[in-house]
Design a protein around this motif. Structure first.
Motif, PDB file in Angstrom:
ATOM      1  N   ALA A  18      -0.852-100.377 -19.878  1.00 14.95           N
ATOM      2  CA  ALA A  18       0.494-100.529 -19.325  1.00 14.95           C
ATOM      3  C   ALA A  18       1.400 -99.477 -19.955  1.00 14.95           C
ATOM      4  CB  ALA A  18       1.029-101.924 -19.614  1.00 14.95           C
ATOM      5  N   GLU A  19       2.190 -98.818 -19.105  1.00 15.52           N
ATOM      6  CA  GLU A  19       3.109 -97.778 -19.581  1.00 15.52           C
ATOM      7  C   GLU A  19       4.517 -98.069 -19.062  1.00 15.52           C
ATOM      8  OE1 GLU A  19      -0.071 -94.078 -19.596  1.00 15.52           O
ATOM      9  OE2 GLU A  19       1.194 -94.368 -17.819  1.00 15.52           O
ATOM     10  N   LEU A  20       5.481 -97.941 -19.932  1.00 16.47           N
ATOM     11  CA  LEU A  20       6.889 -98.057 -19.552  1.00 16.47           C
ATOM     12  C   LEU A  20       7.507 -96.672 -19.627  1.00 16.47           C
ATOM     13  CD1 LEU A  20       7.951-101.283 -21.494  1.00 16.47           C
ATOM     14  CD2 LEU A  20       7.332-101.069 -19.083  1.00 16.47           C
ATOM     15  N   ARG A  21       8.257 -96.293 -18.567  1.00 19.32           N
ATOM     16  CA  ARG A  21       8.870 -94.963 -18.501  1.00 19.32           C
ATOM     17  C   ARG A  21      10.357 -95.096 -18.181  1.00 19.32           C
ATOM     18  NH1 ARG A  21       5.085 -90.997 -18.571  1.00 19.32           N
ATOM     19  NH2 ARG A  21       2.937 -91.686 -18.288  1.00 19.32           N
ATOM     20  N   ASP A  22      11.139 -94.158 -18.752  1.00 20.30           N
ATOM     21  CA  ASP A  22      12.561 -94.146 -18.444  1.00 20.30           C
ATOM     22  C   ASP A  22      12.797 -93.443 -17.108  1.00 20.30           C
ATOM     23  OD1 ASP A  22      12.408 -91.417 -18.938  1.00 20.30           O
ATOM     24  OD2 ASP A  22      13.396 -91.528 -20.890  1.00 20.30           O
ATOM     25  N   ARG A  23      14.064 -93.313 -16.710  1.00 15.66           N
ATOM     26  CA  ARG A  23      14.387 -92.725 -15.397  1.00 15.66           C
ATOM     27  C   ARG A  23      13.932 -91.273 -15.277  1.00 15.66           C
ATOM     28  NH1 ARG A  23      19.018 -95.582 -12.479  1.00 15.66           N
ATOM     29  NH2 ARG A  23      19.120 -97.531 -13.614  1.00 15.66           N
ATOM     30  N   ALA A  24      13.809 -90.568 -16.396  1.00 13.05           N
ATOM     31  CA  ALA A  24      13.357 -89.171 -16.392  1.00 13.05           C
ATOM     32  C   ALA A  24      11.828 -89.083 -16.372  1.00 13.05           C
ATOM     33  CB  ALA A  24      13.919 -88.430 -17.600  1.00 13.05           C
ATOM     34  N   GLY A  25      11.149 -90.227 -16.409  1.00  9.89           N
ATOM     35  CA  GLY A  25       9.695 -90.241 -16.379  1.00  9.89           C
ATOM     36  C   GLY A  25       9.045 -90.130 -17.743  1.00  9.89           C
ATOM     37  N   ARG A  26       9.868 -90.151 -18.809  1.00 10.70           N
ATOM     38  CA  ARG A  26       9.318 -90.056 -20.165  1.00 10.70           C
ATOM     39  C   ARG A  26       8.722 -91.404 -20.577  1.00 10.70           C
ATOM     40  NH1 ARG A  26      14.494 -87.122 -21.107  1.00 10.70           N
ATOM     41  NH2 ARG A  26      15.282 -89.232 -21.409  1.00 10.70           N
ATOM     42  N   ALA A  29       7.005 -96.625 -23.939  1.00 11.21           N
ATOM     43  CA  ALA A  29       6.144 -97.619 -24.609  1.00 11.21           C
ATOM     44  C   ALA A  29       4.837 -97.724 -23.845  1.00 11.21           C
ATOM     45  CB  ALA A  29       6.830 -98.977 -24.665  1.00 11.21           C
ATOM     46  N   THR A  30       3.801 -98.065 -24.576  1.00 14.10           N
ATOM     47  CA  THR A  30       2.483 -98.259 -23.961  1.00 14.10           C
ATOM     48  C   THR A  30       1.715 -99.324 -24.739  1.00 14.10           C
ATOM     49  OG1 THR A  30       0.475 -97.145 -23.207  1.00 14.10           O
ATOM     50  CG2 THR A  30       1.375 -96.413 -25.293  1.00 14.10           C
ATOM     51  N   ALA A  31       0.830-100.011 -24.027  1.00 12.61           N
ATOM     52  CA  ALA A  31      -0.052-100.999 -24.658  1.00 12.61           C
ATOM     53  C   ALA A  31      -1.311-101.063 -23.800  1.00 12.61           C
ATOM     54  CB  ALA A  31       0.614-102.362 -24.727  1.00 12.61           C
ATOM     55  N   ARG A  32      -2.399-101.493 -24.414  1.00 14.31           N
ATOM     56  CA  ARG A  32      -3.661-101.603 -23.671  1.00 14.31           C
ATOM     57  C   ARG A  32      -4.369-102.889 -24.053  1.00 14.31           C
ATOM     58  NH1 ARG A  32      -6.337 -96.344 -24.210  1.00 14.31           N
ATOM     59  NH2 ARG A  32      -8.032 -97.218 -23.010  1.00 14.31           N
ATOM     60  N   ALA A  33      -5.241-103.316 -23.144  1.00 14.46           N
ATOM     61  CA  ALA A  33      -6.002-104.547 -23.372  1.00 14.46           C
ATOM     62  C   ALA A  33      -7.309-104.467 -22.597  1.00 14.46           C
ATOM     63  CB  ALA A  33      -5.202-105.749 -22.905  1.00 14.46           C
ATOM     64  N   VAL A  79      -1.970-107.537 -20.767  1.00 14.89           N
ATOM     65  CA  VAL A  79      -1.455-106.476 -21.636  1.00 14.89           C
ATOM     66  C   VAL A  79      -0.150-106.993 -22.225  1.00 14.89           C
ATOM     67  CG1 VAL A  79      -0.647-104.101 -21.797  1.00 14.89           C
ATOM     68  CG2 VAL A  79      -2.508-104.667 -20.236  1.00 14.89           C
ATOM     69  N   VAL A  80      -0.012-106.912 -23.540  1.00 13.88           N
ATOM     70  CA  VAL A  80       1.158-107.449 -24.224  1.00 13.88           C
ATOM     71  C   VAL A  80       1.877-106.332 -24.972  1.00 13.88           C
ATOM     72  CG1 VAL A  80       1.959-109.087 -25.984  1.00 13.88           C
ATOM     73  CG2 VAL A  80       0.021-109.684 -24.509  1.00 13.88           C
ATOM     74  N   LEU A  81       3.172-106.196 -24.704  1.00 14.75           N
ATOM     75  CA  LEU A  81       4.040-105.306 -25.488  1.00 14.75           C
ATOM     76  C   LEU A  81       4.787-106.208 -26.463  1.00 14.75           C
ATOM     77  CD1 LEU A  81       5.436-102.993 -22.713  1.00 14.75           C
ATOM     78  CD2 LEU A  81       4.286-102.226 -24.777  1.00 14.75           C
ATOM     79  N   LEU A  82       4.414-106.154 -27.729  1.00 13.97           N
ATOM     80  CA  LEU A  82       5.016-107.052 -28.712  1.00 13.97           C
ATOM     81  C   LEU A  82       6.488-106.742 -28.954  1.00 13.97           C
ATOM     82  CD1 LEU A  82       2.096-107.283 -31.274  1.00 13.97           C
ATOM     83  CD2 LEU A  82       2.970-109.121 -29.826  1.00 13.97           C
ATOM     84  N   ASN A  83       6.839-105.463 -28.987  1.00 11.56           N
ATOM     85  CA  ASN A  83       8.219-105.050 -29.246  1.00 11.56           C
ATOM     86  C   ASN A  83       8.687-104.115 -28.139  1.00 11.56           C
ATOM     87  OD1 ASN A  83       8.397-106.376 -31.858  1.00 11.56           O
ATOM     88  ND2 ASN A  83       6.962-104.810 -32.539  1.00 11.56           N
ATOM     89  N   PRO A  84       9.057-104.667 -26.977  1.00 12.61           N
ATOM     90  CA  PRO A  84       9.466-103.792 -25.881  1.00 12.61           C
ATOM     91  C   PRO A  84      10.747-103.040 -26.237  1.00 12.61           C
ATOM     92  CG  PRO A  84       9.832-106.100 -25.317  1.00 12.61           C
ATOM     93  CD  PRO A  84       9.139-106.079 -26.642  1.00 12.61           C
ATOM     94  N   PRO A  85      10.909-101.844 -25.689  1.00 18.18           N
ATOM     95  CA  PRO A  85      12.106-101.057 -26.002  1.00 18.18           C
ATOM     96  C   PRO A  85      13.360-101.679 -25.381  1.00 18.18           C
ATOM     97  CG  PRO A  85      10.775 -99.962 -24.328  1.00 18.18           C
ATOM     98  CD  PRO A  85      10.001-101.155 -24.803  1.00 18.18           C
ATOM     99  N   ALA A  86      14.502-101.294 -25.919  1.00 19.61           N
ATOM    100  CA  ALA A  86      15.786-101.766 -25.379  1.00 19.61           C
ATOM    101  C   ALA A  86      15.945-101.242 -23.954  1.00 19.61           C
ATOM    102  CB  ALA A  86      16.928-101.279 -26.265  1.00 19.61           C
ATOM    103  N   GLY A  87      16.714-101.928 -23.153  1.00 19.91           N
ATOM    104  CA  GLY A  87      16.949-101.508 -21.780  1.00 19.91           C
ATOM    105  C   GLY A  87      15.732-101.666 -20.901  1.00 19.91           C
ATOM    106  N   LEU A  88      14.951-102.683 -21.141  1.00 18.29           N
ATOM    107  CA  LEU A  88      13.704-102.916 -20.416  1.00 18.29           C
ATOM    108  C   LEU A  88      13.913-102.963 -18.902  1.00 18.29           C
ATOM    109  CD1 LEU A  88      10.685-103.432 -20.803  1.00 18.29           C
ATOM    110  CD2 LEU A  88      11.196-105.860 -20.988  1.00 18.29           C
TER     111      LEU A  88
END
Length: 149
Positions: A18-26, A29-33, A79-88
């Motif tokens: 699982a990948e989280l990306r901001d509006r610019a595509g950066r 956060a990532t996690a795998r299972a 897939v678990v993100l234990l500490n997701p970034p702010a502005g999820l």
């Protein structure tokens, strides 16, 4: 989530990433299972850090060992993100599949084979039975291999 093996062959050791990306595509956060290791409410409730997450996956896999996913079959994943970034809520997410990082189950090694039994010899020290009656070609081969040793 859930995945389907759309190939004609069984697939083993697959991870969901699982990948989280901001509006610019950066990537933010990532996690795998491992695919096939689905965490239920009881396992999720006890998660506090990376060590407890790893232990939860190991417990689930111990109860139901990973097996290859047959063609056209489906399997779940968590897939678990234990500490997701702010502005999820402002982030986009994507889940992709990758080769598994977890090692294959240990293989069972067979004990070394027992040495062959000593050949039976007659009173003159010659081999008994058919093995003792070698033709000229077999005697030449035996002589050549003795010379090589």
């Amino acid at each position: 989530g859930e995945v389907e093996n759309r190939s004609a062959e069984p697939r083993a050791q697959i991870d969901a990433v699982a990948e989280l990306r901001d509006r610019a595509g950066r990537l933010t956060a990532t996690a795998r299972a491992p695919v096939g290791a689905v965490l239920g409410p009881a396992e999720l409730f006890g998660l506090v850090d990376a060590a407890s997450l790893k232990a939860a996956y190991q417990d689930v896999q111990a109860a139901k060992p990973p097996a290859p996913l047959p063609s056209r079959a489906t399997a779940g994943f968590s897939v678990v993100l234990l500490n997701p970034p702010a502005g999820l809520s402002e982030l986009s997410h994507q889940v992709r599949l990758a080769a598994g990082e977890s090692p294959a189950p240990p293989s069972v090694t067979a004990p070394p084979p027992a040495p062959p039994p000593e050949p039976a010899l007659d009173e003159e020290g010659k081999l008994k039975g058919k093995k003792g009656k070698k033709g000229k070609k077999a005697k030449r081969k035996a002589k050549v291999s003795e010379e090589l040793e």
